[in-house]
Design an enzyme around this catalytic site. Structure first.
Site, PDB file in Angstrom:
ATOM      1  N   LYS A   8     -12.391  -1.902   6.858  1.00  0.00           N
ATOM      2  CA  LYS A   8     -11.687  -2.708   7.766  1.00  0.00           C
ATOM      3  C   LYS A   8     -12.255  -2.596   9.260  1.00  0.00           C
ATOM      4  O   LYS A   8     -12.659  -3.489   9.923  1.00  0.00           O
ATOM      5  CB  LYS A   8     -10.378  -2.628   7.797  1.00  0.00           C
ATOM      6  CG  LYS A   8      -9.777  -3.350   6.607  1.00  0.00           C
ATOM      7  CD  LYS A   8      -9.041  -2.355   5.628  1.00  0.00           C
ATOM      8  CE  LYS A   8      -8.578  -3.095   4.367  1.00  0.00           C
ATOM      9  NZ  LYS A   8      -7.795  -2.408   3.204  1.00  0.00           N
ATOM     10  N   ASP A  67      -1.880   6.627   6.421  1.00  0.00           N
ATOM     11  CA  ASP A  67      -2.874   5.859   5.646  1.00  0.00           C
ATOM     12  C   ASP A  67      -3.306   4.821   6.865  1.00  0.00           C
ATOM     13  O   ASP A  67      -2.181   3.990   7.363  1.00  0.00           O
ATOM     14  CB  ASP A  67      -2.477   5.086   4.598  1.00  0.00           C
ATOM     15  CG  ASP A  67      -3.520   3.951   4.068  1.00  0.00           C
ATOM     16  OD1 ASP A  67      -4.481   3.640   4.753  1.00  0.00           O
ATOM     17  OD2 ASP A  67      -2.933   3.175   3.111  1.00  0.00           O
ATOM     18  N   TRP A  76       1.001  -1.183   0.124  1.00  0.00           N
ATOM     19  CA  TRP A  76       0.015  -0.084   0.002  1.00  0.00           C
ATOM     20  C   TRP A  76       0.916   1.240  -0.041  1.00  0.00           C
ATOM     21  O   TRP A  76       0.463   1.898  -0.635  1.00  0.00           O
ATOM     22  CB  TRP A  76      -1.119  -0.021   1.463  1.00  0.00           C
ATOM     23  CG  TRP A  76      -2.044  -1.219   1.207  1.00  0.00           C
ATOM     24  CD1 TRP A  76      -2.120  -2.319   1.980  1.00  0.00           C
ATOM     25  CD2 TRP A  76      -2.944  -1.311   0.097  1.00  0.00           C
ATOM     26  NE1 TRP A  76      -2.931  -2.992   1.558  1.00  0.00           N
ATOM     27  CE2 TRP A  76      -3.665  -2.368   0.318  1.00  0.00           C
ATOM     28  CE3 TRP A  76      -3.243  -0.440  -1.061  1.00  0.00           C
ATOM     29  CZ2 TRP A  76      -4.774  -3.122  -0.370  1.00  0.00           C
ATOM     30  CZ3 TRP A  76      -4.433  -1.131  -1.950  1.00  0.00           C
ATOM     31  CH2 TRP A  76      -5.025  -2.289  -1.628  1.00  0.00           C
TER      32      TRP A  76
HETATM   33  C1  LIG Z   1      -7.291  -2.080   2.251  1.00  0.00           C
HETATM   34  C2  LIG Z   1      -6.350  -0.841   2.317  1.00  0.00           C
HETATM   35  C3  LIG Z   1      -6.138   0.128   1.268  1.00  0.00           C
HETATM   36  C4  LIG Z   1      -7.084   0.162   0.124  1.00  0.00           C
HETATM   37  O1  LIG Z   1      -8.389   0.472   0.231  1.00  0.00           O
HETATM   38  P1  LIG Z   1      -9.400   0.880  -0.334  1.00  0.00           P
HETATM   39  O2  LIG Z   1     -10.347   1.632   0.145  1.00  0.00           O
HETATM   40  O3  LIG Z   1      -9.693  -0.459  -1.341  1.00  0.00           O
HETATM   41  O4  LIG Z   1      -8.752   1.943  -1.656  1.00  0.00           O
HETATM   42  C5  LIG Z   1      -5.178   1.186   1.252  1.00  0.00           C
HETATM   43  N1  LIG Z   1      -4.136   1.098   2.284  1.00  0.00           N
HETATM   44  C6  LIG Z   1      -4.317   0.021   3.437  1.00  0.00           C
HETATM   45  C7  LIG Z   1      -3.326  -0.005   4.431  1.00  0.00           C
HETATM   46  C8  LIG Z   1      -5.124  -0.763   3.196  1.00  0.00           C
HETATM   47  O5  LIG Z   1      -5.466  -1.959   4.193  1.00  0.00           O
END
Ligand SMILES: *Cc1c(COP(=O)(O)O)cnc(C)c1O
Length: 359
Positions: free
Chosen positions: A195, A171, A101
């Site tokens: 999540k 993030d 990511w």
């Molecule tokens: C799942 C995830 C993403 C991607 O998220 P989307 O909403 O599908 O774009 C980005 N960063 C991390 C750390 C993730 O776990």
């Protein structure tokens, strides 16, 4: 108990929340129609948006210096919106590369300016968070420093956060609201909801007010942070149902004792699972440096891939799904986000012991 879902995302939502949403689905609050059918500019939705905001501010300790907004496009769109809005003219941004990511975020930033990778564990297959004394120092001139607080695929997590000279952006998609942290260290955080916060389709963004003015004039309306912050996320139609679920999930977090209550349960879940792995005489192996272990995504290997496939299959038959590791790394991954109950983790631990004995 419903099936235990260890999926990395979309992931489990607290059963109590699902039941409440179900009860209110066709007739919200005695209004005679479902919330999804109501205007985003009506009083019923107003109340939900205000509740989501105040819950999030309370749980995460967000001060008035920050705006809380909801954006579509997932965390992946933030990979582009961050540099598009916050890269200073002719400037550069700093990134720590701790997994897939982070790499994706860096790829987008390169479209808008120079990217300096100031820390990476790529050479070691992302099995740890580089210790801060190995980082190139963050600089005042950088537009910002971007990190990924929890690496969903590799099962690593920052145990503490770096001191940055540039505005720190994280993030937090896969560990937001799972543990206490100091929001004041960050200029901005963001997280896809699917999540720890609710369903997919809504991304929570918390941004410090002083950054909002940075956006260059040629950034389109829907991609500007100011469009969301100036209009309380209501410039256009927001994902109303996702925000409603976020309000319910954050109500639930408060019922669990807020961030400290949730963190205590999460610590107990992760400790139990890692101790089952470590106590298996090498049958189950966690490839991550113990100093960087994630409390959200627990990855482990079995003696061979055939056994891993068998493990996933038999776990499913026993009522536990989502255990297959990410396709890029293989192995097993148990995602134990806020909504996965301790009993679910205990069920997995019992299954692991029985599986080891039989195989
Ligand atoms: C799942 C995830 C993403 C991607 O998220 P989307 O909403 O599908 O774009 C980005 N960063 C991390 C750390 C993730 O776990």
């Amino acid at each position: 108990m419903r099936i235990v879902n260890f999926s990395a995302g979309p992931a489990m939502i607290p059963t109590a929340v699902m039941e409440r949403a179900q009860k209110e689905f066709c007739d919200y609050n005695g209004s005679g129609c479902g919330l999804m059918e109501h205007s985003h500019r009506g009083p019923l939705f107003d109340e939900i948006l205000a509740r989501a905001n105040s819950n999030i501010r309370e749980i995460l300790g967000v001060s008035d210096e920050y705006e809380v907004v909801y954006i579509q496009g997932g965390a992946s769109m933030q990979f582009a919106m961050v540099p598009m809005n916050l890269m200073l003219p002719g400037g550069y941004a700093e990134y720590a590369d701790t997994g897939t990511w982070s790499s994706k975020a860096m790829k987008e930033a390169k479209l808008f300016g120079e990217v300096k990778c100031i820390a990476s564990s790529k050479e070691d297959k992302y099995t740890y968070i580089p210790s801060f004394d190995k980082w190139q120092p963050s600089t005042k001139e950088a537009s910002y420093l971007h990190i990924t607080s929890n690496n969903t695929i590799y099962g690593t997590q920052y145990q503490e956060f770096p001191e940055a000279n540039a505005p720190l952006i994280a993030d937090m998609s896969s560990d937001i609201m799972s543990r206490r942290f100091d929001m004041n260290k960050f200029a901005m955080i963001y997280a896809g909801a699917q999540k720890n916060l609710g369903p997919s389709g809504v991304t929570l963004v918390i941004i410090r007010k002083d950054l909002i003015a940075r956006t260059p004039a040629n950034v389109p309306t829907m991609l500007r942070y100011a469009t969301y912050t100036d209009n309380n996320s209501l410039y256009n139609t927001p994902p109303t149902y996702g925000i409603y679920m976020l309000a319910l999930v954050t109500d639930w977090v408060k019922e669990q004792g807020g961030i400290d209550g949730i963190e205590k349960i999460n610590n107990a879940k992760a400790a139990a699972l890692y101790s089952a792995i470590d106590g298996s005489d090498g049958y189950y192996k966690n490839p991550v440096c113990p100093c960087s272990r994630s409390r959200m995504n627990v990855v482990f290997r079995l003696p061979n891939e055939e056994l891993e496939a068998k493990f996933v299959k038999e776990a499913k038959a026993a009522g536990m799904i989502g255990l297959k590791g990410h396709r890029s790394v293989g192995g097993i991954r148990a995602s134990i986000y806020n909504a996965v109950p301790m009993e679910g983790v205990e069920k997995l631990i019992d299954f692991m012991a029985a599986f080891k004995k039989a195989n």
